[in-house]
Design a protein around this motif. Structure first.
Motif, PDB file in Angstrom:
ATOM      1  N   ALA A  56       0.850  -1.176   0.000  1.00 32.08           N
ATOM      2  CA  ALA A  56       0.000   0.000   0.000  1.00 32.08           C
ATOM      3  C   ALA A  56       0.884   1.224   0.000  1.00 32.08           C
ATOM      4  CB  ALA A  56      -0.932   0.023   1.225  1.00 32.08           C
ATOM      5  N   THR A  57       0.294   2.356  -0.343  1.00 29.22           N
ATOM      6  CA  THR A  57       1.001   3.614  -0.291  1.00 29.22           C
ATOM      7  C   THR A  57       0.576   4.336   0.969  1.00 29.22           C
ATOM      8  OG1 THR A  57       1.021   3.761  -2.692  1.00 29.22           O
ATOM      9  CG2 THR A  57       1.395   5.802  -1.484  1.00 29.22           C
ATOM     10  N   TRP A  77      -6.947  14.322  -0.506  1.00 30.16           N
ATOM     11  CA  TRP A  77      -6.804  15.417  -1.444  1.00 30.16           C
ATOM     12  C   TRP A  77      -5.767  16.368  -0.868  1.00 30.16           C
ATOM     13  CZ3 TRP A  77      -8.024  15.054  -6.211  1.00 30.16           C
ATOM     14  CH2 TRP A  77      -7.918  16.182  -7.050  1.00 30.16           C
ATOM     15  N   MET A  78      -4.751  16.710  -1.657  1.00 33.26           N
ATOM     16  CA  MET A  78      -3.630  17.499  -1.169  1.00 33.26           C
ATOM     17  C   MET A  78      -3.366  18.702  -2.053  1.00 33.26           C
ATOM     18  SD  MET A  78      -1.016  14.413  -0.208  1.00 33.26           S
ATOM     19  CE  MET A  78      -1.612  12.996   0.728  1.00 33.26           C
ATOM     20  N   ARG A  79      -2.934  19.797  -1.408  1.00 35.41           N
ATOM     21  CA  ARG A  79      -2.592  21.014  -2.133  1.00 35.41           C
ATOM     22  C   ARG A  79      -1.343  21.627  -1.513  1.00 35.41           C
ATOM     23  NH1 ARG A  79      -7.608  24.957  -2.577  1.00 35.41           N
ATOM     24  NH2 ARG A  79      -7.105  25.178  -4.777  1.00 35.41           N
ATOM     25  N   SER A  80      -0.627  22.416  -2.305  1.00 31.95           N
ATOM     26  CA  SER A  80       0.560  23.102  -1.793  1.00 31.95           C
ATOM     27  C   SER A  80       0.681  24.468  -2.453  1.00 31.95           C
ATOM     28  CB  SER A  80       1.822  22.272  -2.052  1.00 31.95           C
ATOM     29  OG  SER A  80       2.021  22.056  -3.439  1.00 31.95           O
ATOM     30  N   TRP A  81       1.229  25.415  -1.703  1.00 32.80           N
ATOM     31  CA  TRP A  81       1.447  26.775  -2.174  1.00 32.80           C
ATOM     32  C   TRP A  81       2.871  27.194  -1.817  1.00 32.80           C
ATOM     33  CZ3 TRP A  81      -2.712  24.894   0.331  1.00 32.80           C
ATOM     34  CH2 TRP A  81      -3.986  25.083  -0.220  1.00 32.80           C
ATOM     35  N   ARG A  82       3.429  28.138  -2.554  1.00 33.53           N
ATOM     36  CA  ARG A  82       4.748  28.688  -2.257  1.00 33.53           C
ATOM     37  C   ARG A  82       4.658  30.210  -2.149  1.00 33.53           C
ATOM     38  NH1 ARG A  82       9.954  25.956  -2.025  1.00 33.53           N
ATOM     39  NH2 ARG A  82       9.408  23.747  -2.020  1.00 33.53           N
ATOM     40  N   GLY A  91       0.729  22.968  -6.465  1.00 37.41           N
ATOM     41  CA  GLY A  91       0.380  21.582  -6.737  1.00 37.41           C
ATOM     42  C   GLY A  91      -0.949  21.202  -6.119  1.00 37.41           C
ATOM     43  N   GLU A  92      -1.636  20.288  -6.797  1.00 44.14           N
ATOM     44  CA  GLU A  92      -2.900  19.747  -6.288  1.00 44.14           C
ATOM     45  C   GLU A  92      -3.036  18.329  -6.811  1.00 44.14           C
ATOM     46  OE1 GLU A  92      -7.641  20.981  -6.018  1.00 44.14           O
ATOM     47  OE2 GLU A  92      -6.252  22.193  -7.186  1.00 44.14           O
ATOM     48  N   GLN A  93      -3.323  17.399  -5.926  1.00 44.26           N
ATOM     49  CA  GLN A  93      -3.447  16.011  -6.331  1.00 44.26           C
ATOM     50  C   GLN A  93      -4.281  15.233  -5.323  1.00 44.26           C
ATOM     51  OE1 GLN A  93      -0.085  17.276  -5.980  1.00 44.26           O
ATOM     52  NE2 GLN A  93      -0.237  16.984  -3.769  1.00 44.26           N
ATOM     53  N   GLY A 129      -4.168   5.463   0.915  1.00 44.26           N
ATOM     54  CA  GLY A 129      -4.535   5.795  -0.449  1.00 44.26           C
ATOM     55  C   GLY A 129      -3.736   4.987  -1.452  1.00 44.26           C
ATOM     56  N   ALA A 130      -4.358   4.667  -2.572  1.00 43.51           N
ATOM     57  CA  ALA A 130      -3.681   3.879  -3.600  1.00 43.51           C
ATOM     58  C   ALA A 130      -2.783   4.755  -4.464  1.00 43.51           C
ATOM     59  CB  ALA A 130      -4.711   3.159  -4.468  1.00 43.51           C
ATOM     60  N   TRP A 131      -3.311   5.890  -4.917  1.00 45.34           N
ATOM     61  CA  TRP A 131      -2.563   6.759  -5.837  1.00 45.34           C
ATOM     62  C   TRP A 131      -2.775   8.213  -5.461  1.00 45.34           C
ATOM     63  CZ3 TRP A 131      -0.206   3.114  -8.617  1.00 45.34           C
ATOM     64  CH2 TRP A 131      -0.895   1.946  -8.965  1.00 45.34           C
ATOM     65  N   GLN A 132      -1.863   9.058  -5.898  1.00 44.45           N
ATOM     66  CA  GLN A 132      -2.062  10.496  -5.873  1.00 44.45           C
ATOM     67  C   GLN A 132      -2.060  10.972  -7.326  1.00 44.45           C
ATOM     68  OE1 GLN A 132      -2.815  12.623  -3.326  1.00 44.45           O
ATOM     69  NE2 GLN A 132      -3.078  10.704  -2.240  1.00 44.45           N
ATOM     70  N   LEU A 133      -3.206  11.404  -7.818  1.00 40.31           N
ATOM     71  CA  LEU A 133      -3.388  11.761  -9.216  1.00 40.31           C
ATOM     72  C   LEU A 133      -3.279  13.273  -9.372  1.00 40.31           C
ATOM     73  CD1 LEU A 133      -6.499   9.481  -9.888  1.00 40.31           C
ATOM     74  CD2 LEU A 133      -4.055   8.863  -9.976  1.00 40.31           C
ATOM     75  N   PRO A 134      -2.310  13.766 -10.122  1.00 41.20           N
ATOM     76  CA  PRO A 134      -2.126  15.217 -10.242  1.00 41.20           C
ATOM     77  C   PRO A 134      -3.317  15.896 -10.929  1.00 41.20           C
ATOM     78  CG  PRO A 134      -0.144  14.053 -10.925  1.00 41.20           C
ATOM     79  CD  PRO A 134      -1.220  13.025 -10.800  1.00 41.20           C
TER      80      PRO A 134
END
Length: 339
Positions: free
Chosen positions: A3-4, A301-306, A316-318, A329-334
């Motif tokens: 698993a991831t 669900w993930m997001r990032s800012w700079r 980024g968002e995935q 979670g199985a995958w992180q899809l961009p």
């Protein structure tokens, strides 16, 4: 155990806590070019460059242990489809896997990182479109991958990437020249500025800054009780700008913060960063947010800012909103990528 695992604090706006189960993956993506689509046991996520990933799982109503397939393809003419598999078991990871779909059979896949050899992908794709399920085995262990929804999702993938009626289409092939397939959209370039080191006395500004925000503003947005000065964090951004991180919302398994940019002296003039939430890393100038769909943590669900010197820019968002039993979670899809 195959698993991831995502070792990241669960963060996100309080409103997201309820919305996650209802909003499809990618609906929050910053760029309108990002496309999400799902049908039955399959889902599609295409990012702002037109790169796409389609995923399928075991039937939600079935009794198979978690199994998933991911088909990824970059945008542009002549690009290949890459196929990865993943199974979950509480036993040790199998040494090798076998995949059977219709007349297709492939043995000897690496159990730790099962990827279908490129030469076998076209045959597998044909059978995925014709069959109702695919079987993955390892000795006596058996997983059943549902193909319900695969045709619709892969057709949508062809459509988003402009491949309909071309030789390279997965579902609807034709004679239209491959050169008509649109190229990839360049990923946006984000300027990243490293914050300057904290100064003596910055931490002592927590109380005055919190007072400047005001209880009225916090009462309308915080469901975890109003914080006091000992709960908030003050980060130095520039010579005159600070970031105030205010813990605000508490859910069953998600936690949210409000972020304010302020002056470092009165008048502080705090400004809420309405589209930015999460935990700030002063070493990099990055804000990271991760929202867990349910307690087992099988969808995120993930997001990032700079920080770019003036404010915060999405970088980024995935995620994957199909909660199908993979812890972490199985995958992180961009859904959104940058350079």
């Amino acid at each position: 155990m195959r698993a991831t695992h995502v070792n990241v604090r669960s963060l996100g706006r309080a409103g997201w806590l309820l919305a996650f189960a209802m909003v499809p993956a990618g609906a929050l993506a910053a760029d309108p070019a990002a496309v999400s689509f799902s049908h039955k046991d399959w889902a599609l996520q295409c990012d702002n460059t037109r790169a796409c990933a389609a995923v399928g799982y075991q039937a939600e109503s079935g009794d198979s242990e978690p199994v998933s397939i991911r088909l990824t393809r970059a945008a542009g003419p002549g690009t290949a489809v890459q196929v990865d598999l993943q199974v979950y078991t509480e036993k040790a990871s199998p040494a090798a896997l076998q995949v059977t779909a219709g007349k297709f059979r492939l043995t000897g896949l690496d159990g730790n990182s099962p990827q279908v050899p490129a030469a076998q992908v076209p045959r597998l794709l044909q059978e995925l479109l014709r069959s109702e399920e695919a079987i993955v085995t390892a000795g006596k262990d058996r997983w059943v991958l549902s193909l319900a929804g695969a045709n619709a999702v892969l057709l949508k993938m062809d459509e988003v990437q402009g491949r309909l009626n071309t030789p390279g289409a997965i579902v609807r092939k034709g004679t239209q020249p491959e050169s008509t397939v649109p190229p990839a959209v360049p990923a946006p370039v984000v300027k990243s500025v490293k914050p300057i080191p904290a100064r003596k006395g910055d931490a002592a500004l927590a109380g005055p800054l919190l007072a400047a925000v005001g209880r009225a503003d916090l009462e309308g947005q915080c469901n975890g009780g109003l914080p006091d000065a000992s709960d908030v964090k003050v980060h130095r951004l520039t010579d005159r700008k600070l970031l105030l991180e205010v813990p605000c919302g508490m859910g069953a398994y998600n936690f949210s913060s409000l972020l304010f940019m302020t002056n470092d002296r009165a008048p502080y003039q705090p400004r809420l960063l309405e589209d930015v939430d999460g935990e700030f890393d002063p070493a990099t100038g990055e804000v990271r947010s991760a929202m867990k769909g349910r307690g087992i943590g099988d969808c995120w669900w993930m997001r990032s800012w700079r920080f770019d010197g003036k404010g915060f820019v999405l970088t980024g968002e995935q995620g994957d909103s199909m909660c199908r039993g993979f812890p972490g979670g199985a995958w992180q899809l961009p859904a959104y990528v940058t350079r």
